[in-house]
Write a protein that holds these residues in place. Sequence first.
Motif, mmCIF file in Angstrom:
data_model
loop_
_atom_site.group_PDB
_atom_site.id
_atom_site.type_symbol
_atom_site.label_atom_id
_atom_site.label_comp_id
_atom_site.label_asym_id
_atom_site.label_seq_id
_atom_site.Cartn_x
_atom_site.Cartn_y
_atom_site.Cartn_z
ATOM 1 N N ARG A 209 0.825 -1.200 0.000
ATOM 2 C CA ARG A 209 0.000 0.000 0.000
ATOM 3 C C ARG A 209 0.867 1.261 0.000
ATOM 4 N NH1 ARG A 209 -3.551 -1.505 3.808
ATOM 5 N NH2 ARG A 209 -2.247 -0.710 5.491
ATOM 6 N N GLU A 210 1.950 1.257 0.801
ATOM 7 C CA GLU A 210 2.841 2.409 0.815
ATOM 8 C C GLU A 210 3.520 2.602 -0.535
ATOM 9 O OE1 GLU A 210 3.551 4.725 3.087
ATOM 10 O OE2 GLU A 210 2.002 3.968 4.428
ATOM 11 N N MET A 211 3.973 1.504 -1.137
ATOM 12 C CA MET A 211 4.616 1.590 -2.446
ATOM 13 C C MET A 211 3.648 2.158 -3.472
ATOM 14 S SD MET A 211 7.785 0.376 -2.235
ATOM 15 C CE MET A 211 8.238 -0.335 -3.808
ATOM 16 N N HIS A 212 2.407 1.703 -3.418
ATOM 17 C CA HIS A 212 1.403 2.208 -4.357
ATOM 18 C C HIS A 212 1.182 3.693 -4.169
ATOM 19 C CE1 HIS A 212 -2.778 3.246 -5.445
ATOM 20 N NE2 HIS A 212 -2.575 2.457 -6.483
ATOM 21 N N ASP A 213 1.047 4.127 -2.901
ATOM 22 C CA ASP A 213 0.781 5.537 -2.640
ATOM 23 C C ASP A 213 1.934 6.421 -3.089
ATOM 24 O OD1 ASP A 213 -1.643 4.860 -1.611
ATOM 25 O OD2 ASP A 213 -1.002 4.904 0.482
ATOM 26 N N VAL A 214 3.164 5.963 -2.833
ATOM 27 C CA VAL A 214 4.324 6.770 -3.178
ATOM 28 C C VAL A 214 4.519 6.845 -4.683
ATOM 29 C CG1 VAL A 214 6.835 6.874 -3.030
ATOM 30 C CG2 VAL A 214 5.490 6.406 -0.986
ATOM 31 N N VAL A 215 4.460 5.685 -5.335
ATOM 32 C CA VAL A 215 4.787 5.626 -6.756
ATOM 33 C C VAL A 215 3.666 6.182 -7.621
ATOM 34 C CG1 VAL A 215 5.333 4.073 -8.656
ATOM 35 C CG2 VAL A 215 6.349 3.706 -6.413
ATOM 36 N N ALA A 216 2.422 5.809 -7.317
ATOM 37 C CA ALA A 216 1.319 6.149 -8.215
ATOM 38 C C ALA A 216 1.184 7.651 -8.401
ATOM 39 C CB ALA A 216 0.018 5.566 -7.681
ATOM 40 N N HIS A 217 1.257 8.413 -7.297
ATOM 41 C CA HIS A 217 1.059 9.860 -7.419
ATOM 42 C C HIS A 217 2.194 10.511 -8.201
ATOM 43 C CE1 HIS A 217 -0.433 13.805 -6.355
ATOM 44 N NE2 HIS A 217 0.786 14.144 -5.949
ATOM 45 N N ARG A 218 3.431 10.180 -7.857
ATOM 46 C CA ARG A 218 4.563 10.785 -8.553
ATOM 47 C C ARG A 218 4.564 10.422 -10.037
ATOM 48 N NH1 ARG A 218 5.844 14.627 -5.004
ATOM 49 N NH2 ARG A 218 6.361 13.785 -2.952
ATOM 50 N N MET A 250 9.892 15.373 -10.182
ATOM 51 C CA MET A 250 8.962 14.333 -9.716
ATOM 52 C C MET A 250 9.665 12.976 -9.614
ATOM 53 S SD MET A 250 5.994 15.685 -9.110
ATOM 54 C CE MET A 250 6.930 17.109 -8.528
ATOM 55 N N GLY A 251 10.476 12.672 -10.618
ATOM 56 C CA GLY A 251 11.188 11.394 -10.589
ATOM 57 C C GLY A 251 12.158 11.301 -9.434
ATOM 58 N N ARG A 252 12.898 12.409 -9.167
ATOM 59 C CA ARG A 252 13.828 12.388 -8.050
ATOM 60 C C ARG A 252 13.115 12.275 -6.711
ATOM 61 N NH1 ARG A 252 16.513 15.953 -11.551
ATOM 62 N NH2 ARG A 252 15.414 17.782 -10.695
ATOM 63 N N GLN A 253 11.977 12.950 -6.579
ATOM 64 C CA GLN A 253 11.210 12.834 -5.336
ATOM 65 C C GLN A 253 10.685 11.415 -5.151
ATOM 66 O OE1 GLN A 253 8.198 15.777 -4.752
ATOM 67 N NE2 GLN A 253 9.533 17.495 -5.299
ATOM 68 N N ALA A 254 10.220 10.811 -6.242
ATOM 69 C CA ALA A 254 9.726 9.427 -6.137
ATOM 70 C C ALA A 254 10.841 8.488 -5.695
ATOM 71 C CB ALA A 254 9.136 8.974 -7.477
ATOM 72 N N LEU A 255 12.045 8.665 -6.292
ATOM 73 C CA LEU A 255 13.169 7.817 -5.903
ATOM 74 C C LEU A 255 13.573 8.060 -4.456
ATOM 75 C CD1 LEU A 255 15.398 8.005 -9.116
ATOM 76 C CD2 LEU A 255 14.068 6.055 -8.302
ATOM 77 N N THR A 256 13.535 9.340 -4.035
ATOM 78 C CA THR A 256 13.897 9.647 -2.656
ATOM 79 C C THR A 256 12.942 8.983 -1.675
ATOM 80 O OG1 THR A 256 14.843 11.763 -3.312
ATOM 81 C CG2 THR A 256 14.256 11.494 -0.988
ATOM 82 N N GLU A 257 11.644 9.079 -1.934
ATOM 83 C CA GLU A 257 10.662 8.463 -1.040
ATOM 84 C C GLU A 257 10.769 6.947 -1.062
ATOM 85 O OE1 GLU A 257 6.707 9.803 -1.375
ATOM 86 O OE2 GLU A 257 7.208 11.930 -1.341
#
Length: 425
Positions: A209-218, A250-257
């Motif tokens: 669920r966390e992976m989905h929330d982080v990745v999907a939005h970014r 956006m990509g860098r933020q997704a990778l950071t999270e």
Amino acid sequence: MAVSGEEQGGDGRDGPLWWDRRRAAVLDVSLAGVSVAECAAEGVVFARDVGVPVVLGVLFGVLTGAVVVLRRRVPVAVVLVGIAVTPAEMGFLLSLVGLYTLAACEVPRRITATLSVMSFVATFVVTYVRTVGEEEAGRTLVVGLSLFMAVALTVPPVLLGMYVGARRRLMESLQERADSLERELSLLADRAEERAEWARTEERTRIAREMHDVVAHRVSLMVVHAAAVQAVAVKDPVKAARNAALVGDMGRQALTELREMLGVLRTPRPDRPERVVEQVPAPAVAVSPGGEEGPGLAGLEALVGQSRAAGMAVELDVRGAAGVYPAVVEQTAYRVVQEALTNCHKHAPGARVVVRLAHREGEVAMQVENGPGAAGAALPGLPSGGNGLVGMRERVVGLGGVFVAGATDAGGFRVSAVLPGVPRG
């Protein structure tokens, strides 16, 4: 079948006929042999006293002594035979073994007491009758001797049998309790394994669920910006470059999270490097009681700003004085708004979106509502696995909150959630 009080070895039945153990059969046959020899010798004296052929007396003694072999099968019958032959002054071993076995086995106590009294009386009477005629013996001596013989031949075997029987029953009770405890421990181990498996499943679900929330939005924002770059690349290179930069951010933020989330799965280190600050404002971070980092309510403004930068007409309406909430409540509220905005990017491009946040006494409420998508607006073609609403509902309900989602009369969609200030469950 009556069971005597001798200790028995082994775990299974390996004896012949009614014996549970071979050594029990050997013991009974040996006792029977000694009893037969005793009764045969006493049968000779008995035959002479009553004036019958010695052969008959010996045969009677052999049959009487052989009854000992049945002591485990029918202990009552063995004792009765011993009482019956008491007047013949034979079967002393038969009587002793019979009374011991009777007291040790699981025969009702009233039967054991009755037969023991009968044996006592029979021994007393026979001894008294045999000695009362002797001239040198006084009546007091006769009574004392008779009482002594009756007690000596009756009380010790009964008491010993009762002790051995009680000890055997205690050992059986302890064995049953040990077996029961072993079964309970096995059951507890099975339940512990089930709970562990359930916990592993819950943890996998939470991580997914966390992976989905982080990745999907970014990724949704990246796709929207990429589409904008493609649309204006030739006509407006400056805007295209700005959108391309946003895609990179956006990509860098997704990778950071993602790195932060994966770091939580490993052993935390005190010398963990600080988070690198990106060009686009990162969402505020809330720390859960377990040390897990996640976004909080303070990051909603930045979250809405990212959607505005992607071209969405979104308004943020905050009401009430902000309270102090546990990290898990703030993170859940943030994820609900994030996933709702992601769905707006996916399914309602060009629609007007309103994000409402209300701080109430003891709870925080949020609502994301979008109108119908703009006419002619092309869908970004983002994949949808149908897990977004399910994940939001699980998060909210898991904290004891209320979650409602559905279409509006105006043709849009509304997601509403209310979370308690102190999570339950």
